[in-house]
Design a protein around this motif. Structure first.
Motif, PDB file in Angstrom:
ATOM      1  N   SER A  17     -45.310   4.181  -2.117  1.00 17.87           N
ATOM      2  CA  SER A  17     -45.262   4.773  -3.454  1.00 17.87           C
ATOM      3  C   SER A  17     -44.741   3.771  -4.491  1.00 17.87           C
ATOM      4  O   SER A  17     -43.603   3.299  -4.383  1.00 17.87           O
ATOM      5  CB  SER A  17     -44.333   5.990  -3.411  1.00 17.87           C
ATOM      6  N   ASN A  62     -40.994  12.369   1.012  1.00 19.15           N
ATOM      7  CA  ASN A  62     -42.445  12.597   1.217  1.00 19.15           C
ATOM      8  C   ASN A  62     -42.854  12.256   2.648  1.00 19.15           C
ATOM      9  O   ASN A  62     -43.630  12.983   3.267  1.00 19.15           O
ATOM     10  CB  ASN A  62     -43.273  11.721   0.262  1.00 19.15           C
ATOM     11  N   ASP A 121     -46.503   8.010  -1.107  1.00 26.02           N
ATOM     12  CA  ASP A 121     -46.946   9.116  -1.963  1.00 26.02           C
ATOM     13  C   ASP A 121     -47.635  10.158  -1.092  1.00 26.02           C
ATOM     14  O   ASP A 121     -48.315   9.802  -0.122  1.00 26.02           O
ATOM     15  CB  ASP A 121     -47.933   8.598  -3.028  1.00 26.02           C
ATOM     16  N   LYS A 130     -41.466   5.150  -6.104  1.00 28.93           N
ATOM     17  CA  LYS A 130     -40.323   5.127  -5.173  1.00 28.93           C
ATOM     18  C   LYS A 130     -39.841   3.685  -4.965  1.00 28.93           C
ATOM     19  O   LYS A 130     -38.648   3.421  -4.881  1.00 28.93           O
ATOM     20  CB  LYS A 130     -40.722   5.722  -3.818  1.00 28.93           C
TER      21      LYS A 130
END
Ligand SMILES: Cc1ncc(COP(=O)(O)O)c(C=O)c1O
Length: 381
Positions: free
Chosen positions: A126, A364, A119, A129
């Motif tokens: 995450s 990310n 994140d 994810k």
């Protein structure tokens, strides 16, 4: 602004001209006294009262039922993966944006790492994810998780609390529970960090810490494994002492064990340091507040801060710059001026030995890799 940043760091560290490192250890308490005491006792290796004291202190600090002192964070991770049941050819999930020791420990266990995204706010693995990744890839059969494509077991997940910032660990553990995947928390950087009032490392089956010289507190070199499971703790002690059965004189070993216990000499240093932990964290949190106020003035740089319901130890402060070019300019200028700064790690999937490993959407991680820089974070005297 770069010039102002260097001037600000020099001012708050009261260092007008000398080189300022990113993070250096401070020994201001009982460290010397305890180390000398350990030498005088002649118990300098892996048995001694400071090892016991260190383990007790780690339980008190983290709230874990059991703590096992080890030689360093990397071998703690290796052992923790074995204790979680990881075997040769298993697959293990971790984040692409981490220090290489996380991925290497998976390799030591002869398992295959999968790299999943982090994140942007926590820099930690995450949960959303991971959920999407597992939805595509995994299935649960007889209480175990398997990769639908390779047929191999997905045997563990290793999230990492980056720079001491707590990640959304409860959500992540929920996702892993749904898929019957044990969690080994790489809390190497996050001693003193809590999420929802619970210490990092206590959310999964096992948590691992590092006491390297660059960490918030140090043993010179050292590590710790924490767990709430008595059986796992017993096995951790057993395997880390060459899997030797208790006997007054016989050499009886019942498994391939490791020489992974922390020496008493290092534990003595660590005990002196752990007594300082609260002061150091207070000092580091105050430093992060100073940086936050300073960078508020600049729209091109933002300081990464703890998310809601959490308390970071702010081991290393991290800023996000607008672009890769700005990051490189910032790194060049500050280092030329004798104020050490450093970019975040290269993504694991880009390293030669991990190039062929399975991975998810890493948007990310790629974004952060180009922009994040660590700035001076030592405890100020
Ligand atoms: C995230 C992370 N994992 C593991 C380690 C390994 O710890 P050690 O250096 O004690 O082996 C470190 C630190 O060095 C780390 O930062």
């Amino acid at each position: 602004m770069y010039k102002d940043t260097v001037a600000f760091i020099r001012k708050i560290f009261k260092e007008a001209t000398k080189f300022i490192p990113l993070h250096e250890p401070r020994f201001v308490g009982n460290e010397k006294k305890y180390v000398i005491d350990a030498i005088d006792s002649t118990f300098v290796s892996s048995v001694g009262e400071y090892v016991d004291k260190f383990e007790k202190m780690m339980c008190d600090i983290t709230g874990a039922k059991y703590a096992i002192a080890t030689v360093n964070g990397t071998n703690s991770l290796h052992l923790a993966l074995l204790l979680a049941g990881v075997e040769k050819e298993d697959e293990v999930l971790t984040q692409a944006l981490t220090f290489v020791a996380t991925a290497n420990a998976i390799s030591y266990a002869n398992a295959i790492p999968h790299f999943v995204d982090v994140d942007r706010d926590t820099l930690g693995l995450s949960p959303s994810k991971l959920k999407n990744y597992l939805k595509e890839l995994a299935e649960v059969k007889n209480g175990k998780c398997y990769n639908k494509v390779t047929g191999k077991r997905i045997a563990a997940c290793v999230p990492m609390h980056t720079f001491g910032l707590p990640m959304y660990i409860d959500e992540l553990v929920s996702v892993c529970k749904e898929y019957h995947i044990p969690v080994v928390e790489d809390a190497a950087e996050s001693l003193g960090t809590t999420y929802k009032n619970k210490h990092t490392g206590t959310f999964g089956l096992l948590g691992v810490f590092s006491f390297n010289g660059n960490k918030t507190v140090t043993a010179g070199g050292g590590g710790a494994i924490i767990t709430n499971s008595e059986a796992v703790a017993k096995q951790a002690k057993h395997l880390s002492t060459q899997a030797k059965r208790q006997h007054k004189w016989e050499y009886e070993h019942d498994a391939i064990g490791y020489n992974y216990r922390m020496p008493n000499l290092n534990a003595a240093l660590a005990c002196g340091q752990l007594e300082q932990l609260d002061n150091y964290i207070e000092n580091k949190r105050a430093l992060s507040d100073l940086y936050f106020e300073f960078f508020k003035k600049d729209f091109n740089i933002s300081l990464i801060r703890e998310v809601e319901n959490s308390k970071s130890n702010y081991w290393l402060n991290a800023i996000v710059l607008k672009s890769e070019i700005e990051r490189d300019n910032f790194l060049s200028y500050t280092n030329e001026q004798g104020v050490m700064t450093r970019p975040i790690w290269s993504l694991m999937n880009t390293l030669e030995m991990y190039k062929g490993c399975p991975k998810g959407d890493l948007s990310n991680s790629k974004w952060l890799e180009k922009r994040v820089v660590n700035i001076t974070s030592s405890v100020r005297i």
